[in-house]
Design a protein around this motif. Structure first.
Motif, PDB file in Angstrom:
ATOM      1  N   ALA A 101       0.803  -1.097   0.077  1.00 54.08           N
ATOM      2  CA  ALA A 101      -0.038   0.097   0.008  1.00 54.08           C
ATOM      3  C   ALA A 101       0.763   1.186  -0.012  1.00 54.08           C
ATOM      4  O   ALA A 101       1.834   1.153   0.584  1.00 54.08           O
ATOM      5  CB  ALA A 101      -0.936  -0.049   1.189  1.00 54.08           C
ATOM      6  N   ASP A 102       0.188   2.274  -0.591  1.00 49.17           N
ATOM      7  CA  ASP A 102       1.051   3.606  -0.598  1.00 49.17           C
ATOM      8  C   ASP A 102      -0.239   4.811  -0.375  1.00 49.17           C
ATOM      9  O   ASP A 102      -1.193   4.275  -0.780  1.00 49.17           O
ATOM     10  CB  ASP A 102       2.011   4.001  -1.906  1.00 49.17           C
ATOM     11  CG  ASP A 102       1.216   4.084  -3.156  1.00 49.17           C
ATOM     12  OD1 ASP A 102       0.327   4.879  -3.316  1.00 49.17           O
ATOM     13  OD2 ASP A 102       1.630   3.253  -4.021  1.00 49.17           O
ATOM     14  N   VAL A 108      -2.475   5.440 -10.673  1.00 52.61           N
ATOM     15  CA  VAL A 108      -2.946   3.942 -11.063  1.00 52.61           C
ATOM     16  C   VAL A 108      -2.193   3.083 -11.586  1.00 52.61           C
ATOM     17  O   VAL A 108      -1.128   3.348 -12.098  1.00 52.61           O
ATOM     18  CB  VAL A 108      -4.052   4.284 -12.210  1.00 52.61           C
ATOM     19  CG1 VAL A 108      -4.572   2.981 -12.728  1.00 52.61           C
ATOM     20  CG2 VAL A 108      -5.173   5.145 -11.905  1.00 52.61           C
ATOM     21  N   PRO A 109      -2.172   1.832 -11.099  1.00 53.87           N
ATOM     22  CA  PRO A 109      -1.163   1.018 -11.399  1.00 53.87           C
ATOM     23  C   PRO A 109      -0.891   0.573 -12.716  1.00 53.87           C
ATOM     24  O   PRO A 109      -2.149   0.497 -13.535  1.00 53.87           O
ATOM     25  CB  PRO A 109      -1.350  -0.525 -10.667  1.00 53.87           C
ATOM     26  CG  PRO A 109      -2.381  -0.016  -9.422  1.00 53.87           C
ATOM     27  CD  PRO A 109      -3.169   1.368 -10.127  1.00 53.87           C
ATOM     28  N   GLY A 135      -4.486  -7.912  -8.304  1.00 56.12           N
ATOM     29  CA  GLY A 135      -5.230  -6.873  -8.340  1.00 56.12           C
ATOM     30  C   GLY A 135      -4.981  -5.486  -7.438  1.00 56.12           C
ATOM     31  O   GLY A 135      -3.707  -5.418  -7.014  1.00 56.12           O
ATOM     32  N   TRP A 136      -5.994  -4.680  -7.377  1.00 58.15           N
ATOM     33  CA  TRP A 136      -5.497  -3.380  -6.819  1.00 58.15           C
ATOM     34  C   TRP A 136      -6.887  -2.794  -6.463  1.00 58.15           C
ATOM     35  O   TRP A 136      -7.959  -3.090  -6.925  1.00 58.15           O
ATOM     36  CB  TRP A 136      -4.839  -2.392  -7.627  1.00 58.15           C
ATOM     37  CG  TRP A 136      -5.648  -1.729  -8.735  1.00 58.15           C
ATOM     38  CD1 TRP A 136      -5.759  -2.367  -9.905  1.00 58.15           C
ATOM     39  CD2 TRP A 136      -6.244  -0.331  -8.602  1.00 58.15           C
ATOM     40  NE1 TRP A 136      -6.499  -1.352 -10.553  1.00 58.15           N
ATOM     41  CE2 TRP A 136      -6.748  -0.097  -9.959  1.00 58.15           C
ATOM     42  CE3 TRP A 136      -6.012   0.579  -7.704  1.00 58.15           C
ATOM     43  CZ2 TRP A 136      -7.342   1.050 -10.044  1.00 58.15           C
ATOM     44  CZ3 TRP A 136      -6.857   1.699  -8.219  1.00 58.15           C
ATOM     45  CH2 TRP A 136      -7.475   2.012  -9.240  1.00 58.15           C
ATOM     46  N   TYR A 137      -6.877  -2.042  -5.397  1.00 51.87           N
ATOM     47  CA  TYR A 137      -8.112  -1.437  -4.779  1.00 51.87           C
ATOM     48  C   TYR A 137      -7.629  -0.134  -3.990  1.00 51.87           C
ATOM     49  O   TYR A 137      -6.242   0.064  -3.702  1.00 51.87           O
ATOM     50  CB  TYR A 137      -8.983  -2.412  -4.030  1.00 51.87           C
ATOM     51  CG  TYR A 137      -8.586  -2.812  -2.757  1.00 51.87           C
ATOM     52  CD1 TYR A 137      -8.598  -2.074  -1.292  1.00 51.87           C
ATOM     53  CD2 TYR A 137      -7.450  -3.868  -2.694  1.00 51.87           C
ATOM     54  CE1 TYR A 137      -8.207  -2.624  -0.519  1.00 51.87           C
ATOM     55  CE2 TYR A 137      -6.687  -4.363  -1.431  1.00 51.87           C
ATOM     56  CZ  TYR A 137      -7.195  -3.709  -0.277  1.00 51.87           C
ATOM     57  OH  TYR A 137      -6.561  -4.036   0.829  1.00 51.87           O
ATOM     58  N   LYS A 143      -3.897   3.362  -1.760  1.00 50.64           N
ATOM     59  CA  LYS A 143      -3.968   2.423  -2.911  1.00 50.64           C
ATOM     60  C   LYS A 143      -3.315   1.291  -2.506  1.00 50.64           C
ATOM     61  O   LYS A 143      -2.135   1.235  -1.637  1.00 50.64           O
ATOM     62  CB  LYS A 143      -3.287   3.056  -4.239  1.00 50.64           C
ATOM     63  CG  LYS A 143      -3.177   2.078  -5.255  1.00 50.64           C
ATOM     64  CD  LYS A 143      -2.348   2.659  -6.471  1.00 50.64           C
ATOM     65  CE  LYS A 143      -1.008   2.987  -6.280  1.00 50.64           C
ATOM     66  NZ  LYS A 143      -0.663   4.257  -6.446  1.00 50.64           N
ATOM     67  N   HIS A 144      -3.943   0.104  -2.746  1.00 50.32           N
ATOM     68  CA  HIS A 144      -3.200  -1.465  -2.396  1.00 50.32           C
ATOM     69  C   HIS A 144      -2.997  -2.163  -3.774  1.00 50.32           C
ATOM     70  O   HIS A 144      -4.095  -2.001  -4.489  1.00 50.32           O
ATOM     71  CB  HIS A 144      -4.446  -2.004  -1.428  1.00 50.32           C
ATOM     72  CG  HIS A 144      -4.442  -1.562  -0.266  1.00 50.32           C
ATOM     73  ND1 HIS A 144      -3.809  -1.963   1.091  1.00 50.32           N
ATOM     74  CD2 HIS A 144      -5.325  -0.484   0.339  1.00 50.32           C
ATOM     75  CE1 HIS A 144      -4.330  -1.249   2.007  1.00 50.32           C
ATOM     76  NE2 HIS A 144      -5.108  -0.388   1.626  1.00 50.32           N
ATOM     77  N   VAL A 145      -1.957  -2.814  -3.872  1.00 47.79           N
ATOM     78  CA  VAL A 145      -1.834  -3.599  -4.956  1.00 47.79           C
ATOM     79  C   VAL A 145      -1.533  -4.978  -4.268  1.00 47.79           C
ATOM     80  O   VAL A 145      -0.652  -4.983  -3.464  1.00 47.79           O
ATOM     81  CB  VAL A 145      -0.374  -3.233  -5.933  1.00 47.79           C
ATOM     82  CG1 VAL A 145      -0.274  -4.096  -7.080  1.00 47.79           C
ATOM     83  CG2 VAL A 145      -0.902  -2.000  -6.586  1.00 47.79           C
ATOM     84  N   TRP A 146      -2.308  -6.065  -4.759  1.00 47.74           N
ATOM     85  CA  TRP A 146      -1.961  -7.137  -3.995  1.00 47.74           C
ATOM     86  C   TRP A 146      -1.832  -8.281  -5.059  1.00 47.74           C
ATOM     87  O   TRP A 146      -2.047  -8.254  -6.133  1.00 47.74           O
ATOM     88  CB  TRP A 146      -3.305  -7.439  -3.170  1.00 47.74           C
ATOM     89  CG  TRP A 146      -4.321  -7.818  -3.835  1.00 47.74           C
ATOM     90  CD1 TRP A 146      -5.437  -6.646  -4.300  1.00 47.74           C
ATOM     91  CD2 TRP A 146      -5.155  -8.768  -4.710  1.00 47.74           C
ATOM     92  NE1 TRP A 146      -6.552  -6.994  -4.904  1.00 47.74           N
ATOM     93  CE2 TRP A 146      -6.378  -8.199  -5.154  1.00 47.74           C
ATOM     94  CE3 TRP A 146      -4.828 -10.168  -4.783  1.00 47.74           C
ATOM     95  CZ2 TRP A 146      -7.200  -9.138  -6.082  1.00 47.74           C
ATOM     96  CZ3 TRP A 146      -5.756 -10.894  -5.550  1.00 47.74           C
ATOM     97  CH2 TRP A 146      -6.652 -10.270  -6.093  1.00 47.74           C
TER      98      TRP A 146
END
Length: 153
Positions: A101-102, A108-109, A135-137, A143-146
């Motif tokens: 997360a940042d 947007v990724p 994914g991301w949300y 913002k989280h990229v998982w």
């Protein structure tokens, strides 16, 4: 917010704009600088395996893939987001969930497909190659990229 970004043309087609399954958090790291990436790699490997990260480890094993993807995603977050970068390792059933997360939800990724080879930008490609799902949300202005990985037997 997610719905508004879902139609944005720079979104990667393989990144779902949704959160990962609920996970039990196993470990959390807070990074403010790229200097901390080395200790993240070692600590993350040890959190997964209970063993220190071996020098020259092959990337065909799940722990090394998780460490590589975590490093790439954390590097992206440190470079393109606002600190601190928060890396969480969790587990859901037989899956490890890596969440990076940042605090720059407006970034947007996206693929860095216009860079010459060797100029960086491969983090999301590697994440897609090694992860089961990616994914991301956005949640609470973060913002989280998982990415998900199988738990080794």
């Amino acid at each position: 917010m997610i719905g508004a970004l879902a139609g944005h043309h720079s979104l990667m087609p393989f990144l779902s704009a949704q959160s990962p399954p609920a996970m039990t958090e196993l470990h959390k790291w807070v990074l403010d600088s790229p200097v901390q990436l080395r200790s993240l790699r070692a600590s993350l490997h040890e959190a997964i395996t209970g063993q220190p990260l071996p020098a020259g480890a092959e990337l065909d094993e799940v722990p090394e893939k998780v460490v590589l993807v975590a490093t790439e995603l954390a590097t992206n977050a440190l470079r393109h987001g606002l600190p601190p970068t928060i890396v969480r390792l969790g587990r859901h059933d037989q899956v490890f969930v890596l969440d990076v997360a940042d605090h720059s939800p407006e970034t947007v990724p996206q693929y860095a497909d216009d860079r010459p080879p060797g100029a960086g930008g491969l983090g999301l490609y590697l994440a897609k190659k090694f992860a089961l799902d990616l994914g991301w949300y956005i949640e609470d202005h973060t913002k989280h990229v998982w990415a998900e990985f199988p738990v080794p037997s």
